[in-house]
Structures are given as structure tokens and as C-alpha cells.
Write a protein that holds these residues in place. Structure first.
Motif, PDB file in Angstrom:
ATOM      1  N   UNK A  57      -9.940  37.074   0.730  1.00  0.00           N
ATOM      2  CA  UNK A  57      -9.315  35.742   0.724  1.00  0.00           C
ATOM      3  C   UNK A  57     -10.131  34.480  -0.319  1.00  0.00           C
ATOM      4  N   UNK A  58      -8.383  34.577  -1.451  1.00  0.00           N
ATOM      5  CA  UNK A  58      -8.802  33.857  -1.991  1.00  0.00           C
ATOM      6  C   UNK A  58      -9.175  32.037  -1.604  1.00  0.00           C
ATOM      7  N   UNK A  59     -10.440  31.829  -2.409  1.00  0.00           N
ATOM      8  CA  UNK A  59     -10.510  30.108  -2.399  1.00  0.00           C
ATOM      9  C   UNK A  59     -11.379  30.159  -1.159  1.00  0.00           C
ATOM     10  N   UNK A  60     -11.856  30.670  -0.286  1.00  0.00           N
ATOM     11  CA  UNK A  60     -12.315  30.829   0.808  1.00  0.00           C
ATOM     12  C   UNK A  60     -13.217  29.322   1.659  1.00  0.00           C
ATOM     13  N   UNK A  61     -14.066  29.235   0.509  1.00  0.00           N
ATOM     14  CA  UNK A  61     -14.775  28.043   0.515  1.00  0.00           C
ATOM     15  C   UNK A  61     -13.498  26.742   0.947  1.00  0.00           C
ATOM     16  N   UNK A  62     -12.798  26.676   0.007  1.00  0.00           N
ATOM     17  CA  UNK A  62     -12.176  25.246  -0.155  1.00  0.00           C
ATOM     18  C   UNK A  62     -10.840  25.855   1.022  1.00  0.00           C
ATOM     19  N   UNK A  63     -10.573  26.944   1.331  1.00  0.00           N
ATOM     20  CA  UNK A  63      -9.982  27.000   2.946  1.00  0.00           C
ATOM     21  C   UNK A  63     -10.640  26.982   3.958  1.00  0.00           C
ATOM     22  N   UNK A  64     -12.219  27.222   4.412  1.00  0.00           N
ATOM     23  CA  UNK A  64     -13.272  26.386   5.750  1.00  0.00           C
ATOM     24  C   UNK A  64     -12.840  25.080   5.500  1.00  0.00           C
ATOM     25  N   UNK A  65     -12.685  24.063   4.443  1.00  0.00           N
ATOM     26  CA  UNK A  65     -13.705  22.844   4.078  1.00  0.00           C
ATOM     27  C   UNK A  65     -11.982  22.218   5.060  1.00  0.00           C
ATOM     28  N   UNK A  66     -11.142  22.677   4.354  1.00  0.00           N
ATOM     29  CA  UNK A  66      -8.942  22.406   4.961  1.00  0.00           C
ATOM     30  C   UNK A  66      -9.219  22.906   6.358  1.00  0.00           C
ATOM     31  N   UNK A  73      -3.614  31.513   6.008  1.00  0.00           N
ATOM     32  CA  UNK A  73      -4.443  31.450   5.661  1.00  0.00           C
ATOM     33  C   UNK A  73      -4.774  31.349   4.269  1.00  0.00           C
ATOM     34  N   UNK A  74      -3.998  30.176   3.489  1.00  0.00           N
ATOM     35  CA  UNK A  74      -3.984  30.075   2.477  1.00  0.00           C
ATOM     36  C   UNK A  74      -4.312  28.313   1.938  1.00  0.00           C
ATOM     37  N   UNK A  75      -4.671  28.379   0.491  1.00  0.00           N
ATOM     38  CA  UNK A  75      -4.755  26.697   0.491  1.00  0.00           C
ATOM     39  C   UNK A  75      -3.447  25.706   0.700  1.00  0.00           C
ATOM     40  N   UNK A  76      -2.447  26.249  -0.065  1.00  0.00           N
ATOM     41  CA  UNK A  76      -1.081  25.816  -0.599  1.00  0.00           C
ATOM     42  C   UNK A  76      -0.568  25.235   1.475  1.00  0.00           C
ATOM     43  N   UNK A  77      -0.834  26.316   1.960  1.00  0.00           N
ATOM     44  CA  UNK A  77      -0.027  26.343   3.393  1.00  0.00           C
ATOM     45  C   UNK A  77      -0.870  24.974   4.226  1.00  0.00           C
ATOM     46  N   UNK A  78      -2.250  25.439   4.321  1.00  0.00           N
ATOM     47  CA  UNK A  78      -2.843  24.521   4.806  1.00  0.00           C
ATOM     48  C   UNK A  78      -3.324  23.034   5.236  1.00  0.00           C
ATOM     49  N   UNK A  79      -2.873  23.330   3.118  1.00  0.00           N
ATOM     50  CA  UNK A  79      -3.042  21.504   2.739  1.00  0.00           C
ATOM     51  C   UNK A  79      -1.595  21.087   3.016  1.00  0.00           C
ATOM     52  N   UNK A  80      -1.157  21.449   2.523  1.00  0.00           N
ATOM     53  CA  UNK A  80       0.304  20.561   3.694  1.00  0.00           C
ATOM     54  C   UNK A  80       0.193  20.451   5.276  1.00  0.00           C
ATOM     55  N   UNK A  81      -0.576  21.486   6.152  1.00  0.00           N
ATOM     56  CA  UNK A  81      -0.752  21.442   7.352  1.00  0.00           C
ATOM     57  C   UNK A  81      -1.411  20.157   7.560  1.00  0.00           C
ATOM     58  N   UNK A  82      -2.338  19.967   6.706  1.00  0.00           N
ATOM     59  CA  UNK A  82      -3.195  18.660   7.259  1.00  0.00           C
ATOM     60  C   UNK A  82      -2.655  17.119   6.570  1.00  0.00           C
TER      61      UNK A  82
END
Length: 183
Positions: free
Chosen positions: A116-125, A76-85
Motif C-alpha cells: 500500500x502506497x503511503x500506508x502510514x498516511x492512510x492509517x491516519x486518514x 484505500x488511497x490517500x486521495x479517496x480517503x482525504x476526499x471522504x474525510x
């Protein structure tokens, strides 16, 4: 996927969240509590500032009472979710994600978005990831045949969404395949 009521024979998203609430998450307790036994197991002891693993339902309850901070899972992090996307949009197969990632992420972001760090970005991802995976599901269902459907790495929410359509489609497809041999 929005389905008509006649096709909604699956478990509801809220029921899936309830099932996912048994998943163990890490917390940083703000209170001291001895080991406590529940039907699902014994959890604790809670000793600040030492991290502890407890079920999501218990973490949610403590968080709402401001008695802990929930430590978001690694995924549940921006880096991981961006990589998965990126994987999801560049490869034909589904990327591997935790089986109940959608439900767990929703509960954590609803209750503990401040943890959660960057919660809005994570929701978007998460939304983008969900849309990319839904598009792949639809493509997979278009290639359906009467013997099998292979969509590995689907998550519980995704399986639940396509189950009613799949069951009805497979029933009709099986009837169509059997009818020519009956003549």
C-alpha cells in the motif's frame, strides 16, 4: 466506542474481520497455481504476473507466505480517503463507503502494508475518518425518537458499535412512550 461489558452483546471486531475475509480482492501472484475449489467457490488459476481476484482470507494466507502482492482497493488511497474525510466533516450526512471498509482496510494494512502506497498516511486518514463518523453517530443517537432512527450509509463496524446501546435505548424509550397511554 468503548462500552461496558454489559452492553457488549454484538459481534466482536475480530468476528467482523472474519466475515469480511470473504470479500474478493485483487492480487498479483508470485506463484503458479491451478484453479482450486473451496466451499466458498473456485478461485484461480494463478499465473504471474496476471492479476486475479480471490477472497481476502486466501490473499492474506498467500501474502504471509510471500506468494503474492495484494492490490489495494481503489478506495484505500490517500486521495479517496482525504476526499471522504472532507465530505464527512463538511456535510451532515454520512458519506458512502464500502460496507466493510474498516475491516478490509485493517486486514490489508496489517498484512500487506508494504503493498500500500503511503500506508502510514492512510492509517491516519482512516483514524480521522472513523472519529468523524463516530461523532456523527453520537449526534444521530441524541436525536433518537421512539419510532425510528435514520443513519444511512453506516458501515458494518459502526452499526456493530452502536447496536447494543441502540437496542437498550429503544427499549427504554418505547416503555416511556407507552406508559402515559396506560393511565
Amino acid at each position: 466506542m468503548a462500552l461496558p461489558q454489559s452492553l457488549r452483546t454484538s459481534v466482536t471486531p475480530l468476528e467482523l474481520e472474519l466475515i469480511a475475509s470473504e470479500h474478493l480482492v485483487e492480487i498479483v501472484p508470485l506463484i503458479t497455481m491451478e484453479k482450486t475449489a473451496f466451499i466458498s467457490g473456485a478461485y484461480g488459476p494463478l499465473r504471474p504476473p496476471a492479476k486475479c481476484r480471490i477472497p481476502l482470507w486466501m490473499a492474506t494466507n498467500l501474502k504471509l507466505k510471500k506468494k503474492c502482492h495484494i492490490v489495494p482497493p481503489e478506495w484505500l488511497s490517500v486521495d479517496f480517503l482525504q476526499e471522504q474525510l472532507t465530505r464527512e466533516t463538511s456535510r451532515p450526512e454520512f458519506s458512502r463507503l464500502p460496507f466493510r471498509f474498516a475491516e478490509i482496510a485493517k486486514v490489508i494494512l496489517d498484512v500487506a502494508s508494504d503493498d500500500v502506497q503511503n500506508a502510514d498516511k492512510i492509517k491516519s486518514l482512516l483514524k480521522d475518518l472513523r472519529e468523524a463518523r463516530q461523532a456523527k453517530s453520537r449526534d444521530g443517537l441524541q436525536k433518537i425518537d421512539h419510532s425510528e432512527l435514520s443513519l444511512p450509509n453506516l458501515c458494518s463496524m459502526e452499526i456493530n458499535e452502536i447496536r447494543p446501546f441502540f437496542i437498550q435505548s429503544m427499549g427504554i424509550l418505547t416503555q416511556l412512550v407507552r406508559e402515559p397511554s396506560a393511565e
